[in-house]
Design a protein around this motif. Structure first.
Motif, PDB file in Angstrom:
ATOM      1  N   ALA A   1       5.219  15.623   1.040  1.00 24.36           N
ATOM      2  CA  ALA A   1       3.807  15.284   0.779  1.00 24.36           C
ATOM      3  C   ALA A   1       3.688  14.391  -0.448  1.00 24.36           C
ATOM      4  O   ALA A   1       4.233  14.712  -1.518  1.00 24.36           O
ATOM      5  N   ALA A   2       3.027  13.254  -0.274  1.00 26.95           N
ATOM      6  CA  ALA A   2       2.756  12.356  -1.414  1.00 26.95           C
ATOM      7  C   ALA A   2       1.863  11.230  -0.901  1.00 26.95           C
ATOM      8  O   ALA A   2       1.830  10.941   0.299  1.00 26.95           O
ATOM      9  N   TYR A   3       1.148  10.613  -1.838  1.00 33.28           N
ATOM     10  CA  TYR A   3       0.463   9.366  -1.488  1.00 33.28           C
ATOM     11  C   TYR A   3       1.528   8.281  -1.532  1.00 33.28           C
ATOM     12  O   TYR A   3       2.363   8.255  -2.442  1.00 33.28           O
ATOM     13  N   LYS A   4       1.506   7.354  -0.534  1.00 31.25           N
ATOM     14  CA  LYS A   4       2.665   6.441  -0.504  1.00 31.25           C
ATOM     15  C   LYS A   4       2.312   4.989  -0.204  1.00 31.25           C
ATOM     16  O   LYS A   4       3.179   4.199   0.180  1.00 31.25           O
ATOM     17  N   ALA A   5       1.075   4.599  -0.391  1.00 33.42           N
ATOM     18  CA  ALA A   5       0.745   3.189  -0.114  1.00 33.42           C
ATOM     19  C   ALA A   5       0.854   2.387  -1.411  1.00 33.42           C
ATOM     20  O   ALA A   5       0.088   2.592  -2.371  1.00 33.42           O
TER      21      ALA A   5
END
Ligand code: WQD
Length: 343
Positions: free
Chosen positions: A84-88
């Motif tokens: 889980a992580a923000y990846k943009a």
């Protein structure tokens, strides 16, 4: 008794494919996801593929209370795979604080509850972005980390340091960071795949959406790089190959085969592929002539990177199995399945 593995972000692109492979290998994955970039229905599709519906609890890992209660309730979790992580990359430039808060706090909370409740093993989803533009190619794990070119890449570097320092200070915690190169494609069943919200940032989903007619044309961000055809080079690996690496890694930790308490592995094919070559691959597997236009470079892009995966091949006993065309075909099959509402 099946070993229970917590998969954070398990309804997302990488997480869902990893959950499938864990089930196939006889583990019992349990998912925590805040559904920021995925949908709960993915667990039903995982059930269609494997016959097993993984247990899903929806909450944010940044909520320490909820995480604590969750771990107390599931006090038989053997290990954690933290995806889980923000990846943009682009979004992270516009929203740095959200990225630092989400990606760092969720990891810190996880490590604190692992220490508190005696969960020893962690596999962490890292990224080749930590290398920046490597001096030497193919890139090995001991390559110097350049300063990150985006807040997203910086969160991955900082997370790796947080994990490494924790394993030094607490010998009960052992961890593996998996540095992903460029995952593409979907499960051969075409029941799970990449589901970017809004306009895709990444090449392959934009490419398949253009092929399907959802996007007018693909913009190729620059053909004036110092590469054979002028377009950027990356190491595109099939997401199913990538998912299998997580099973190899968690087994290495559970079986105590790790050489040190903190290890890092590059996950790539070892082959560089340019944007224009990726377009040709799509055209081969789809039979569609893709509409694209060469435009200016995208800020933050590095020119070329591909992995030297020999350490993962040797130590993890893992290597990629799918060719570029095989991976690209699964991306195209998924696009058609999803768009034709066959799901
Ligand atoms: C690939 C190439 C673009 C879109 C990604 C993720 C990052 C990390 C590594 C996980 C580049 C070109 C793209 C388009 C294009 N993954 N491109 N037109 O930038 O290598 O990084 O993988 O941690 O999170 O962002 O991947 O797919 O965005 O770009 O020409 O419409 O395709 O310039 O050369 P990237 P990408």
């Amino acid at each position: 008794m099946k070993k229970k593995i917590l998969v954070t972000g398990g309804t997302g692109y990488i997480g869902s494919h990893t959950t499938v492979e864990l089930i196939e290998e006889g583990f019992e994955p349990i998912i925590v996801d805040n559904l920021y970039n995925s949908e709960a229905v993915v667990v039903d599709r995982i059930q269609k593929i494997t016959g097993v519906k993984p247990h899903l609890e929806v909450f944010d890992l940044c909520d320490r209370e909820k995480l604590d209660r969750f771990i107390q309730k599931h006090n038989d979790i053997s290990a954690v795979i933290h995806v889980a992580a923000y990846k943009a990359v682009g979004e992270s430039v516009n929203k740095p604080l959200e990225y630092y808060r989400n990606n760092l706090l969720s990891l810190i909370n996880l490590l604190e509850v692992m220490k508190r409740y005696g969960i020893p093993d962690l596999v962490f989803s890292s990224s080749c972005t930590v290398y920046g533009q490597p001096e030497k190619l193919p890139v090995t794990e001991d390559a110097p980390l350049q300063s990150a070119t985006s807040p997203y890449g910086n969160t991955k570097q900082i997370c790796e340091s947080i994990i490494r320092d924790t394993t030094v200070s607490d010998k009960n915690i052992k961890a593996i960071s998996l540095r992903y190169f460029n995952p593409i494609g979907a499960h051969p069943s075409a029941l799970i795949g990449e589901l970017p919200r809004g306009v895709p940032e990444n090449l392959v989903p934009f490419l398949t959406q253009t092929g399907y007619g959802i996007r007018e044309e693909l913009k190729v961000f620059g053909n004036d790089y110092n590469t054979p055809d002028g377009s950027c080079i990356r190491d595109y690996l099939h997401v199913v190959d990538l998912a299998k690496a997580h099973v190899f890694a968690i087994k290495r930790l559970i079986e105590g085969k790790n050489k040190t308490n903190y290890e890092v592995f590059n996950l790539g094919t070892g082959k560089g592929v340019s944007v224009l070559e990726a377009i040709k691959s799509f055209e081969r597997v789809s039979g569609i002539k893709l509409k694209y236009k060469i435009v200016g470079r995208r800020a933050g892009d590095i020119e070329k990177i591909w992995a030297n995966p020999s350490y993962a091949n040797k130590e993890l006993g893992w290597k990629t199995l799918s060719s570029l065309d095989e991976a690209m075909k699964t991306a195209w099959d998924w696009e058609k399945m999803f768009r034709n509402n066959k799901l």
